[in-house]
Design an enzyme around this catalytic site. Structure first.
Site, PDB file in Angstrom:
ATOM      1  N   HIS A 262       1.217  -1.005   0.385  1.00 35.48           N
ATOM      2  CA  HIS A 262      -0.034  -0.101   0.246  1.00 35.48           C
ATOM      3  C   HIS A 262       1.017   1.432  -0.080  1.00 35.48           C
ATOM      4  CE1 HIS A 262      -3.101   2.580   1.228  1.00 35.48           C
ATOM      5  NE2 HIS A 262      -3.902   1.991   0.994  1.00 35.48           N
ATOM      6  N   ASP A 319      -7.656  -4.910  -0.088  1.00 35.84           N
ATOM      7  CA  ASP A 319      -9.062  -6.253  -1.099  1.00 35.84           C
ATOM      8  C   ASP A 319      -7.816  -8.058  -0.634  1.00 35.84           C
ATOM      9  OD1 ASP A 319      -7.878  -3.182  -3.258  1.00 35.84           O
ATOM     10  OD2 ASP A 319     -10.004  -4.575  -3.072  1.00 35.84           O
TER      11      ASP A 319
END
Ligand code: SDX
Length: 383
Positions: A262, A319
């Site tokens: 991320h 996700d």
């Protein structure tokens, strides 16, 4: 007056604007919507309440929530032009491409933007939030060769979406888990799709066209498209016993493992924790356990192996677990990213409404690295 500042690839670390809609606290793995943690909202709130909170900047009282919920229910039916765009799309097209076209079609009749009329813009946003869910369900059913299911105003937003998608009233537990998943995906400060929405809306383009731009950004596998890729990864691994070796090979070949990493989080994404908790509850009630088991081993092996390297800042993101949860609800992988949009449309809209209060067109500087002073050469003299 040019205000040139440092150059940062992918705008990493660049503060592009101010916002009070949400904050991602990457170092500590915390996410707040207008000051309230997503853990508390996931436990106590609903998607409708969070959408109101995000759009208006205040938690609704009971009367306001009833009015907002009624307005969303009344807006669920799609305009005929939107239905026509969805029907005209080839069944082989990815649902995110169809969704982007469908939401653009809302722009056919949308009123021009009036930045002074925030109330009208919020009503437009509320309609788009409601209709985007109907569009996603309709696109899915057309792809599967099934008749569209008309919205049911007796049901909540989450229940009604699952009803329009699967053609049956969902069980209360799964509908609540889905509602929580929608809360978790609602906003995430300046992620790529929200930034895309802001850039387009900063030109005073219509709300629907700015949301359409955000859908395009979300469709990429590095962003919202990752949830679908995680399930493709799990299916390609084939069985839990293959997962460890698969991770070793991925790391050795420097492959990007979907659902990990991320730009902002340097520790576990707090949304992943909540999603995993719900997934473990649902897995316990289902026969199919291999997908979860495979992902669990990938998850644990990745964290263990990365902790031994300089890349110990790479952790699972939102996700990683969401797709496995949706699959156990009978949802196909290709619909996972459109479902991300079903939630995030409230965040995109909130950012646009906020930005329009004190709008300035987004137009960053560029670092020119091309030739400085060339002459035109006639084509007959070129090699
Ligand atoms: C979402 O921004 C948001 O807030 C997004 C989101 C939201 O709610 O809106 O949180 C939703 O998009 C989550 C992210 C979903 N995408 C994925 O899971 C795809 C896999 N992840 C990577 O592509 C990547 O981690 C990104 C895109 C998420 C972040 O990219 P960055 O910040 O540009 O990081 P990078 O690509 O520069 O990577 C830095 C290093 C690289 O190694 P080196 O080249 O320095 O040797 O870390 C490595 C990368 O190879 N790396 C990974 C990795 N992610 C980064 N290595 C293995 N697997 C990964 N997943």
């Amino acid at each position: 007056m040019s205000e040139e500042h440092g150059f940062s690839k992918g705008l990493a670390g660049v503060v592009a604007d101010a916002t009070s809609v949400s904050q991602v606290q990457g170092e500590v793995g915390r996410l707040i919507y207008r000051g309230i943690s997503i853990e508390e909202l996931a436990e106590k709130s609903t998607y409708e309440e969070c959408a109101f909170f995000s759009l208006y900047g205040k938690m609704p009282n009971q009367n306001e929530l009833n009015k907002f919920t009624t307005e969303m229910k009344a807006s669920r039916v799609l305009p005929k032009a939107v239905e026509a765009v969805i029907s005209a799309a080839p069944r082989s097209a990815h649902p995110m491409a169809i969704l982007q076209a469908a939401i653009s079609a809302i722009g056919f009749e949308e009123h021009p933007v009036n930045l002074k009329n925030e109330e009208m813009n919020i009503h437009s946003a509320t309609k788009i939030i409601s209709q985007l869910a109907t569009a996603v369900a309709r696109i899915s059913r057309e792809r599967r060769g099934l008749e569209p299911v008309a919205p049911n105003t007796d049901l909540s937003h989450a229940e009604n979406f699952l009803y329009m998608l699967n053609g049956e009233i969902p069980n209360k537990d799964e509908a609540r888990m889905f509602d929580v998943a929608l809360i978790l995906h609602l906003d995430h400060d300046f992620n790529a799709s929200t930034f895309a929405a802001r850039v387009v809306a900063s030109t005073e383009a219509k709300l629907s066209l700015s949301i359409s731009a955000a859908i395009g950004a979300l469709s990429g596998p590095l962003h919202g498209g990752a949830n679908e890729k995680v399930l493709e990864m799990a299916d390609s691994i084939g069985a839990p016993q293959n997962a460890k070796a698969w991770v070793a090979n991925a790391l050795a070949t420097k492959a990007k493992v979907m659902g990990f990493g991320h730009r902002v989080y340097r520790t576990m994404d707090p949304r992943a924790k909540v999603l995993r908790g719900m997934l473990e509850k649902l897995v316990a009630t289902k026969k199919e356990k291999d997908t979860y088991e495979t992902l669990r081993i990938v998850h644990d092996t990745m964290i263990e192996e990365l902790s031994k390297t300089s890349k110990d800042y790479i952790w699972p993101n939102v996700d990683f677990w969401s797709g496995a949860l949706y699959r156990l609800m009978g949802i196909e992988s290709i619909d996972f990213t459109p479902i991300f949009a079903v939630s995030r449309v409230a965040g995109w809209s909130s950012h646009i409404i906020e930005m329009w209060r004190d709008n300035r067109i987004y137009r960053p500087a560029a670092k020119y690295i091309g030739p400085a002073d060339e002459k035109y050469v006639d084509i007959k003299n070129r090699k």
